[in-house]
Design an enzyme around this catalytic site. Structure first.
Site, PDB file in Angstrom:
ATOM      1  N   LYS A  13       0.844  -1.218   0.000  1.00 46.54           N
ATOM      2  CA  LYS A  13       0.000   0.000   0.000  1.00 46.54           C
ATOM      3  C   LYS A  13       0.874   1.262   0.000  1.00 46.54           C
ATOM      4  CE  LYS A  13      -2.112  -0.807   3.931  1.00 46.54           C
ATOM      5  NZ  LYS A  13      -1.552  -2.077   4.395  1.00 46.54           N
ATOM      6  N   ARG A  87      -9.709   0.758   8.256  1.00 48.83           N
ATOM      7  CA  ARG A  87      -9.311  -0.612   8.582  1.00 48.83           C
ATOM      8  C   ARG A  87     -10.389  -1.329   9.388  1.00 48.83           C
ATOM      9  NH1 ARG A  87      -3.208   0.745   8.652  1.00 48.83           N
ATOM     10  NH2 ARG A  87      -2.203  -1.273   8.714  1.00 48.83           N
ATOM     11  N   ARG A 121      11.895  -5.542   4.024  1.00 49.74           N
ATOM     12  CA  ARG A 121      11.450  -4.147   3.963  1.00 49.74           C
ATOM     13  C   ARG A 121      12.326  -3.250   4.838  1.00 49.74           C
ATOM     14  NH1 ARG A 121       5.260  -2.289   4.745  1.00 49.74           N
ATOM     15  NH2 ARG A 121       5.389  -3.237   6.807  1.00 49.74           N
ATOM     16  N   ARG A 153      11.255  -1.542  10.296  1.00 45.91           N
ATOM     17  CA  ARG A 153      10.160  -1.160  11.190  1.00 45.91           C
ATOM     18  C   ARG A 153      10.096  -2.109  12.370  1.00 45.91           C
ATOM     19  NH1 ARG A 153       4.695   0.036   7.875  1.00 45.91           N
ATOM     20  NH2 ARG A 153       3.876  -0.979   9.721  1.00 45.91           N
ATOM     21  N   ARG A 164      -0.822  -9.404  12.989  1.00 46.96           N
ATOM     22  CA  ARG A 164      -1.431  -8.274  12.268  1.00 46.96           C
ATOM     23  C   ARG A 164      -2.290  -8.780  11.105  1.00 46.96           C
ATOM     24  NH1 ARG A 164       2.556  -4.118  10.229  1.00 46.96           N
ATOM     25  NH2 ARG A 164       0.722  -2.843  10.059  1.00 46.96           N
TER      26      ARG A 164
END
Ligand code: AMP
Length: 209
Positions: A13, A87, A121, A153, A164
């Site tokens: 996203k 969300r 990432r 992160r 998650r």
């Protein structure tokens, strides 16, 4: 143009929103980025947000709805791409009360792919630019955009991403169904290359413009 991008964690996203931001000159609004900024502040709100972010849980709706509404008001409610909002069904229904969205997009990526992505990432600690170690040639761990350091992160860990993802299935999949039933959401395969996914998004955005 007002665009909403929904998808599981690490579905791309943020990356796609950064590309769309440049392509369509939209303001990129990521509630995740907003919360990461707020939690660094030594305020009651910062401490409250941190409680949830540290546990990789969704921030409660009342707070999230308020923060987003303020941000949209600041930019005059015009020309934006929403990354990571709504969300929950509650957030979705609240949003439609005060703003009309032109395009709703859902990025479809499976859990195996997501696990692989979060391993690689990296984000810039200053400007938030997102990179993937396998494709972006970032051995020096330096942001190509602003020169600051790239970091992993805190919530990019295998066990956290699984929880998650479960939260996504429980709370966000109903949002996707809600928009689908209204006939206003386009699901785009998010497992191709960044460029391929972006081409598909662009094509959808151009439709009926
Ligand atoms: P993201 O950068 O979109 O992956 O979001 C990081 C974290 O910010 C999430 O795990 C949540 O704790 C919080 N967050 C972001 N967007 C929302 C939202 N729409 N509702 C509740 N919490 C959110």
């Amino acid at each position: 143009m007002k665009v909403v991008l929904i998808g599981p964690p690490a579905s791309g996203k943020g990356t796609q929103a950064q590309l769309l931001e440049k392509y369509l000159n939209l303001k990129h609004i990521s509630t995740g980025d907003l919360f990461r900024k707020i939690m660094k502040e030594d305020t009651a709100l910062g401490k409250e947000v941190k409680k949830y972010m540290d546990k990789a849980m969704l921030v409660p709706d009342d707070l999230t709805i308020k923060v987003l509404k303020q941000e949209l008001e600041q930019i005059g409610n015009n020309n934006f791409i929403l990354d990571g909002y709504p969300r929950t069904l509650n957030q979705a229904k609240n949003l439609s009360k005060y703003i009309g969205i032109d395009k709703y997009i859902d990025l479809d990526v499976g859990l195996d792919n997501i696990k692989n992505r979060i391993e690689n990432r990296r984000i810039c600690q200053r400007c938030g630019q997102i990179y993937n170690k396998l494709i972006d040639n970032i051995d020096d761990e330096i942001c190509k955009k602003c020169g600051d350091k790239l970091v992993k992160r805190k919530d990019d860990k295998q066990d956290i991403v699984v929880s998650r993802y479960k939260e996504f299935e429980k709370l966000t999949k109903p949002v996707i169904k809600y928009y689908k039933d209204l006939g206003i959401l386009k699901t785009i395969d998010g497992e191709g290359s960044v460029q391929k996914v972006f081409e598909n998004i662009k094509q959808y955005i151009e439709e009926g413009k």
